[in-house]
Design an enzyme around this catalytic site. Structure first.
Site, PDB file in Angstrom:
ATOM      1  N   HIS A 137      35.567  41.177  37.205  1.00  0.00           N
ATOM      2  CA  HIS A 137      34.211  41.685  37.445  1.00  0.00           C
ATOM      3  C   HIS A 137      33.890  42.671  36.316  1.00  0.00           C
ATOM      4  CE1 HIS A 137      31.124  44.131  39.501  1.00  0.00           C
ATOM      5  NE2 HIS A 137      30.957  43.116  40.321  1.00  0.00           N
ATOM      6  N   ASP A 214      42.254  45.668  41.535  1.00  0.00           N
ATOM      7  CA  ASP A 214      40.880  45.706  42.038  1.00  0.00           C
ATOM      8  C   ASP A 214      40.863  44.923  43.354  1.00  0.00           C
ATOM      9  OD1 ASP A 214      38.291  45.082  42.697  1.00  0.00           O
ATOM     10  OD2 ASP A 214      37.685  44.470  40.681  1.00  0.00           O
ATOM     11  N   GLN A 217      37.568  42.384  46.633  1.00  0.00           N
ATOM     12  CA  GLN A 217      37.393  41.123  47.362  1.00  0.00           C
ATOM     13  C   GLN A 217      38.565  40.772  48.257  1.00  0.00           C
ATOM     14  OE1 GLN A 217      34.651  39.432  47.617  1.00  0.00           O
ATOM     15  NE2 GLN A 217      33.512  40.557  46.064  1.00  0.00           N
ATOM     16  N   LYS A 240      31.891  45.980  51.466  1.00  0.00           N
ATOM     17  CA  LYS A 240      32.381  44.593  51.527  1.00  0.00           C
ATOM     18  C   LYS A 240      33.305  44.402  52.730  1.00  0.00           C
ATOM     19  CE  LYS A 240      32.105  44.065  46.544  1.00  0.00           C
ATOM     20  NZ  LYS A 240      30.944  43.220  46.237  1.00  0.00           N
ATOM     21  N   CYS A 378      28.211  39.174  38.090  1.00  0.00           N
ATOM     22  CA  CYS A 378      28.877  40.261  37.333  1.00  0.00           C
ATOM     23  C   CYS A 378      30.196  39.800  36.725  1.00  0.00           C
ATOM     24  CB  CYS A 378      29.102  41.495  38.208  1.00  0.00           C
ATOM     25  SG  CYS A 378      27.575  42.286  38.689  1.00  0.00           S
TER      26      CYS A 378
HETATM   27  N1  PMP Z   1      35.328  44.121  41.607  1.00  0.00           N
HETATM   28  C1  PMP Z   1      35.064  42.994  42.252  1.00  0.00           C
HETATM   29  C2  PMP Z   1      36.060  41.874  42.218  1.00  0.00           C
HETATM   30  C3  PMP Z   1      33.874  42.871  42.970  1.00  0.00           C
HETATM   31  O1  PMP Z   1      33.601  41.753  43.632  1.00  0.00           O
HETATM   32  C4  PMP Z   1      32.965  43.951  42.983  1.00  0.00           C
HETATM   33  C5  PMP Z   1      31.641  43.850  43.708  1.00  0.00           C
HETATM   34  N2  PMP Z   1      30.983  42.638  43.537  1.00  0.00           N
HETATM   35  C6  PMP Z   1      33.307  45.122  42.293  1.00  0.00           C
HETATM   36  C7  PMP Z   1      34.492  45.170  41.621  1.00  0.00           C
HETATM   37  C8  PMP Z   1      32.405  46.309  42.300  1.00  0.00           C
HETATM   38  O2  PMP Z   1      32.268  46.792  43.600  1.00  0.00           O
HETATM   39  P1  PMP Z   1      31.131  47.848  43.968  1.00  0.00           P
HETATM   40  O3  PMP Z   1      29.839  47.296  43.457  1.00  0.00           O
HETATM   41  O4  PMP Z   1      31.182  47.910  45.464  1.00  0.00           O
HETATM   42  O5  PMP Z   1      31.518  49.133  43.324  1.00  0.00           O
END
Ligand code: PMP
Length: 422
Positions: A137, A214, A217, A240, A378
């Site tokens: 991401h 990270d 997910q 999430k 993203c």
């Molecule tokens: N890493 C991953 C794998 C994600 O899916 C996301 C959110 N789509 C993020 C980081 C960032 O999370 P947040 O927007 O809640 O800070």
């Protein structure tokens, strides 16, 4: 969650979950959108909130609110207890050795930036390498690129294969004496791929390299045990996980966190402030400058309690069934291509129908009350790897049903006919 190609009997694993009963906990699922029952398949972007979380937030704001840590009065002490109890709930949820290893942040993004800025800023120098993967991401790419600019470090990217799996041998070859940090997603938001975190962490540790995981997910889909994984840091987002927005967690091993310089300065994170010099507190306060998101932390704990009350096994079984059923049904649509066919994946399906733009698919699905995400999710560099600019993504939670998948596939079939005929 193992998805075996060709296994057409997902009923073997039928969930122990009463989905209809669980759905009653989520008022939004009873809504209609564009005259149709809402089918919410955008859970990887943000999951819906059960009553238990909403009611906990409401009770906090209605009856229990005060600023924490610095008050001698009853409400302040009550709020402080609830906030610190929330930290203990988080620690239990991810099996951290101690609550103080769990720092409340705004979310995964802030947690990753905290490590990059604090640990990276203090420990990385020109020529040092940070190893990530092609499926990251942007939140696990851009903070390291900022360090490329400010510190002259080098970001090294390990490749993935056609099915969207990390090529572990290639990843391993990229570990070198210059590698000072390894960071990767536990599960990919765009492909669903679950990375073999424990094995990768072990290989990095054999070379003395710390690992940042990270967990944005993974944490909503299966049991996280940071001690078993042995990761050095782990990041997650409350929203999430069926919790509030604006709250997340950075887990870190206590010694490592205590050796890191503060990330932001302000109230609560100091021991003593003087114009001749200031000293800082230990974790967790060290990294929680200012008034934190008290309600968010309490709401996140309520979400974690809710997940535990359902149980990880029934959640996994239900999501495995949904993933399998949706994959099989979507394969019935000729020309539809699924991106992310890893053997081990969470219930996320990215797909493309050549000749129809994902935004058109998303808009037409919405007209039928079906919420999916379209675009780059993203993960722009990931789509470059596949020669695409983005996909349509359906992502599932334990409250979704096979009936909703049938509606989704029916709508997709109709859209394809409208755009491409036949
Ligand atoms: N890493 C991953 C794998 C994600 O899916 C996301 C959110 N789509 C993020 C980081 C960032 O999370 P947040 O927007 O809640 O800070």
């Amino acid at each position: 969650m193992v998805l075996k190609k060709g296994n057409t009997s997902p009923l073997i694993d039928r969930p122990l979950l009463n989905v209809q009963q669980v759905r009653e906990d989520f008022p939004v699922l009873a809504r209609e959108v564009n005259g149709q029952p809402l089918v919410y398949l955008d859970n990887a972007a943000s999951a819906q909130k059960p009553r238990q979380v909403v009611e906990r937030l409401s009770r906090y704001y209605a009856l229990e609110h005060a600023n924490i840590h610095r008050g001698v009065h009853f409400l302040s002490q009550e709020a402080t207890s609830a906030y610190e109890a929330a930290r203990a709930t988080v620690a239990k949820f991810i099996n951290a050795a101690e609550p103080r290893e769990c720092i409340f942040t705004r979310g995964t993004t802030e947690a990753l930036n905290l490590v990059a800025s604090s640990w990276g800023g203090a420990n990385l120098q020109a020529g040092d390498e940070v190893l990530i993967t092609q499926m990251e991401h942007h939140a696990n790419i851009v903070p390291w690129q900022l360090l490329e600019q400010s510190h002259g470090i080098k970001l090294v990217v390990a490749p993935i294969d056609e099915r969207g799996q990390l090529i572990v041998e290639e990843w391993e070859k990229l570990l070198s004496p210059r590698t000072k940090l390894v960071a990767f997603c536990h599960a990919s938001n765009a492909l669903g791929t679950i990375n073999p975190a424990k094995a990768l962490i072990k290989k990095a540790h054999e070379r003395g390299i710390p690992v940042l995981l990270d967990g944005a997910q993974s944490s909503a889909h299966f049991k996280i045990d940071v001690q078993e994984l042995d990761c050095d840091w782990f990041a997650l987002s409350g929203h999430k996980l069926f919790g509030p927005t604006g709250i997340g967690v950075l887990y870190g091993k206590a010694d490592l966190l205590n050796a890191m310089p503060p990330y932001q300065g302000g109230g609560d994170m100091i021991e003593k402030v003087s114009f001749s010099g200031t000293t800082f507190r230990h974790i967790p306060e060290r990294f929680e400058a200012g008034t934190p998101h008290i309600a968010g932390a309490i709401g996140l704990a309520a979400a974690m309690d809710y997940i535990e009350s359902i149980g990880h096994k029934p959640i996994e079984a239900q999501e495995r069934d949904l993933l399998h059923y949706a994959t099989e049904r979507m394969r019935e649509i000729e020309g539809l291509k699924i991106y992310g066919e890893a053997e081990n994946k969470v219930a996320v399906i990215s797909f493309d129908i050549p000749g129809i733009h994902p935004n058109d698919i998303g808009t037409m699905l919405d007209a039928d009350g079906i919420a999916v995400r379209t675009g780059h999710h993203c993960t722009m560099p990931l789509w470059e790897r596949f020669g695409l600019t983005g996909t349509t993504r359906a992502s599932f939670a334990f409250y979704n049903t096979r009936g909703e998948i049938d509606s989704f596939v029916e709508s997709l079939t109709k859209i394809k006919r409208m755009f491409l005929g036949a």
